[in-house]
Scaffold this motif. Structure first.
Motif, PDB file in Angstrom:
ATOM      1  N   ILE A  27       0.905  -1.184   0.065  1.00 13.92           N
ATOM      2  CA  ILE A  27       0.042   0.017   0.195  1.00 13.92           C
ATOM      3  C   ILE A  27       0.950   1.152  -0.123  1.00 13.92           C
ATOM      4  N   LYS A  28       1.833   1.414   0.993  1.00 13.50           N
ATOM      5  CA  LYS A  28       2.719   2.331   0.753  1.00 13.50           C
ATOM      6  C   LYS A  28       3.346   2.513  -0.520  1.00 13.50           C
ATOM      7  N   ALA A  29       3.859   1.478  -1.206  1.00 16.28           N
ATOM      8  CA  ALA A  29       4.592   1.564  -2.652  1.00 16.28           C
ATOM      9  C   ALA A  29       3.622   2.035  -3.467  1.00 16.28           C
ATOM     10  N   ILE A  30       2.377   1.653  -3.496  1.00 17.15           N
ATOM     11  CA  ILE A  30       1.449   1.810  -4.461  1.00 17.15           C
ATOM     12  C   ILE A  30       1.060   3.411  -4.561  1.00 17.15           C
ATOM     13  N   ASP A  31       1.055   4.112  -3.042  1.00 17.41           N
ATOM     14  CA  ASP A  31       1.118   5.543  -2.655  1.00 17.41           C
ATOM     15  C   ASP A  31      -0.220   6.210  -3.284  1.00 17.41           C
ATOM     16  N   ARG A  32      -1.459   5.288  -3.141  1.00 12.29           N
ATOM     17  CA  ARG A  32      -2.601   6.118  -3.642  1.00 12.29           C
ATOM     18  C   ARG A  32      -3.494   6.093  -2.537  1.00 12.29           C
ATOM     19  N   PRO A  33      -4.268   7.447  -2.146  1.00  9.69           N
ATOM     20  CA  PRO A  33      -4.942   7.307  -0.838  1.00  9.69           C
ATOM     21  C   PRO A  33      -6.019   6.450  -1.023  1.00  9.69           C
ATOM     22  N   ASN A  34      -6.738   5.926  -1.939  1.00  8.91           N
ATOM     23  CA  ASN A  34      -7.880   5.054  -1.882  1.00  8.91           C
ATOM     24  C   ASN A  34      -7.604   3.643  -2.117  1.00  8.91           C
ATOM     25  N   VAL A  35      -6.234   3.314  -1.648  1.00 10.09           N
ATOM     26  CA  VAL A  35      -5.890   1.783  -1.444  1.00 10.09           C
ATOM     27  C   VAL A  35      -5.857   1.527  -0.146  1.00 10.09           C
ATOM     28  N   LYS A  36      -6.585   0.505   0.340  1.00  8.86           N
ATOM     29  CA  LYS A  36      -6.707   0.147   1.907  1.00  8.86           C
ATOM     30  C   LYS A  36      -6.518  -1.124   2.011  1.00  8.86           C
ATOM     31  N   LEU A  37      -6.272  -1.693   3.390  1.00 10.43           N
ATOM     32  CA  LEU A  37      -6.130  -2.975   3.823  1.00 10.43           C
ATOM     33  C   LEU A  37      -7.415  -3.345   3.856  1.00 10.43           C
ATOM     34  N   GLN A  38      -7.695  -4.656   3.311  1.00 15.07           N
ATOM     35  CA  GLN A  38      -9.034  -5.669   4.008  1.00 15.07           C
ATOM     36  C   GLN A  38      -8.491  -6.780   4.969  1.00 15.07           C
ATOM     37  N   PHE A  39      -8.698  -6.106   6.108  1.00 10.58           N
ATOM     38  CA  PHE A  39      -8.154  -6.997   7.276  1.00 10.58           C
ATOM     39  C   PHE A  39      -9.323  -8.185   7.689  1.00 10.58           C
ATOM     40  N   ASP A  40      -8.643  -9.181   7.129  1.00 14.19           N
ATOM     41  CA  ASP A  40      -9.561 -10.359   7.420  1.00 14.19           C
ATOM     42  C   ASP A  40      -8.922 -11.050   8.670  1.00 14.19           C
ATOM     43  N   VAL A  41      -9.775 -11.126   9.702  1.00 16.81           N
ATOM     44  CA  VAL A  41      -9.120 -11.593  11.204  1.00 16.81           C
ATOM     45  C   VAL A  41      -8.688 -12.925  11.007  1.00 16.81           C
ATOM     46  N   TYR A  42      -9.580 -14.028  10.286  1.00  8.73           N
ATOM     47  CA  TYR A  42      -9.201 -15.336  10.134  1.00  8.73           C
ATOM     48  C   TYR A  42      -7.775 -15.393   9.412  1.00  8.73           C
ATOM     49  N   HIS A  43      -7.554 -14.825   8.304  1.00  8.63           N
ATOM     50  CA  HIS A  43      -6.250 -14.919   7.582  1.00  8.63           C
ATOM     51  C   HIS A  43      -5.057 -14.487   8.617  1.00  8.63           C
ATOM     52  N   ALA A  44      -5.421 -13.294   9.110  1.00 10.01           N
ATOM     53  CA  ALA A  44      -4.464 -12.431  10.113  1.00 10.01           C
ATOM     54  C   ALA A  44      -4.142 -13.447  10.963  1.00 10.01           C
ATOM     55  N   GLN A  45      -5.191 -14.080  11.754  1.00  7.95           N
ATOM     56  CA  GLN A  45      -4.520 -14.850  12.821  1.00  7.95           C
ATOM     57  C   GLN A  45      -3.947 -16.127  12.517  1.00  7.95           C
ATOM     58  N   ILE A  46      -4.194 -16.716  11.450  1.00  2.99           N
ATOM     59  CA  ILE A  46      -3.464 -18.050  10.854  1.00  2.99           C
ATOM     60  C   ILE A  46      -1.913 -17.406  10.458  1.00  2.99           C
ATOM     61  N   MET A  47      -1.874 -16.385  10.014  1.00  3.22           N
ATOM     62  CA  MET A  47      -0.587 -16.131   9.391  1.00  3.22           C
ATOM     63  C   MET A  47       0.262 -15.155  10.361  1.00  3.22           C
ATOM     64  N   ASP A  48      -0.318 -14.313  11.038  1.00  2.72           N
ATOM     65  CA  ASP A  48       0.339 -13.224  11.877  1.00  2.72           C
ATOM     66  C   ASP A  48       0.309 -13.443  13.298  1.00  2.72           C
ATOM     67  N   GLY A  49      -1.037 -13.646  13.731  1.00  3.97           N
ATOM     68  CA  GLY A  49      -1.412 -13.848  15.084  1.00  3.97           C
ATOM     69  C   GLY A  49      -0.981 -12.385  15.787  1.00  3.97           C
ATOM     70  N   ASP A  50      -0.757 -12.380  17.202  1.00  6.06           N
ATOM     71  CA  ASP A  50      -0.773 -11.195  18.032  1.00  6.06           C
ATOM     72  C   ASP A  50      -1.612 -10.034  17.337  1.00  6.06           C
ATOM     73  N   LEU A  51      -3.016 -10.263  17.313  1.00  4.63           N
ATOM     74  CA  LEU A  51      -3.917  -9.517  16.783  1.00  4.63           C
ATOM     75  C   LEU A  51      -4.317  -8.020  17.276  1.00  4.63           C
ATOM     76  N   SER A  52      -4.057  -8.021  18.611  1.00  3.85           N
ATOM     77  CA  SER A  52      -4.339  -6.650  19.250  1.00  3.85           C
ATOM     78  C   SER A  52      -3.171  -5.784  18.726  1.00  3.85           C
ATOM     79  N   VAL A  53      -1.783  -6.095  18.722  1.00  5.71           N
ATOM     80  CA  VAL A  53      -0.846  -5.152  18.355  1.00  5.71           C
ATOM     81  C   VAL A  53      -0.729  -5.319  17.119  1.00  5.71           C
TER      82      VAL A  53
END
Length: 258
Positions: free
Chosen positions: A165-191
């Protein structure tokens, strides 16, 4: 306060797709999302939204040949022309449905190209899509997909998506934060939420590990909804899960919010 959108691809599958709008409204939802609208005329879907007083929260851009296993084309160097055509198709539907969020699926890494070639293509294509959609006030979402369910997907981690997103550098490009995927791959969800909060444009939920209703599994969702509130996220949260038994039988968790 958390606000929830019913994912009509995964919920209310007891009835045909067109009837799911009415089912979602009857259950108390004020918004819906789904994977793909392209089997139906945009006007027919808009009629369903209007009839049942629903907001369209999100849908995906055309993903290539889904039945053959393709999961998007935005990062594929040999599909740029097709991607640009898909932007126009998605824009038509987004305008008809008054939808302000569209997810651009990246695709699976191809052995024919380097990772860097995929990255350059993705950045180039997302800039193109973002500029095209920006005129109409529409945001483009990037969603990391976990490597267990979607092996070889171009982006699997939340922080990697933020870097893109930072590299794309467009204000209307955002993160779709799917908690299911995030927990499996990254964890530490609150942080993680605190770290990426400024980039989140849409949230989706399901239990982990089985992708059922969010009242089971290893994620404490009531706590996490509070963390999302603290982060400043006030938009729709997509219920993108597979009901354990029937859709209506599993909605007791969301009733207090609706």
């Amino acid at each position: 306060m958390a606000r929830f959108a019913a994912n009509l691809t995964m919920l209310f599958t007891e009835v045909p797709f067109i009837e799911r709008f009415g089912q979602a409204s009857k259950a108390g939802f004020k918004a819906v999302e789904f994977l793909f609208p392209y089997e139906y005329e945009a006007e027919l879907l808009a009629e369903q939204l209007n009839t049942h007083q629903l907001e369209q929260a999100l849908f995906n851009m055309p993903p290539g040949d889904w039945a053959a296993g393709e999961r998007g084309i935005a990062a594929l160097p040999d599909r740029i022309d097709e991607f640009e055509q898909s932007v126009e198709i998605a824009l038509h539907y987004a305008q008809a449905l008054s939808c302000k969020k569209v997810h651009a699926m990246a695709g699976l890494l191809s052995p024919d190209f380097s990772v860097e070639a995929h990255r350059e293509t993705f950045i180039r294509n997302l800039r193109y899509a973002a500029d095209r959609f920006a005129v109409h006030g529409i945001c483009v979402m990037i969603e990391p997909l976990n490597s267990r369910d979607v092996p070889g997907y171009f982006v699997a981690h939340q922080r990697d998506a933020v870097a893109l997103i930072k590299a794309i550098d467009r204000p209307n490009v955002k993160l779709q934060f799917d908690v299911y995927h995030a927990q499996i791959m990254d964890g530490d969800l609150s942080v993680l939420i605190k770290e990426v909060a400024d980039y989140i444009g849409h949230v989706q939920i399901a239990s982990v590990p089985y992708r059922h209703e969010p009242d089971e599994g290893e994620v404490n969702y009531p706590f996490l909804f509070g963390e999302l509130d603290k982060s400043g996220y006030q938009d729709w949260i997509g219920c993108e899960y597979n009901p354990r038994q029937g859709t209506l039988e599993g909605l007791s968790w969301v009733t207090p919010y609706l």
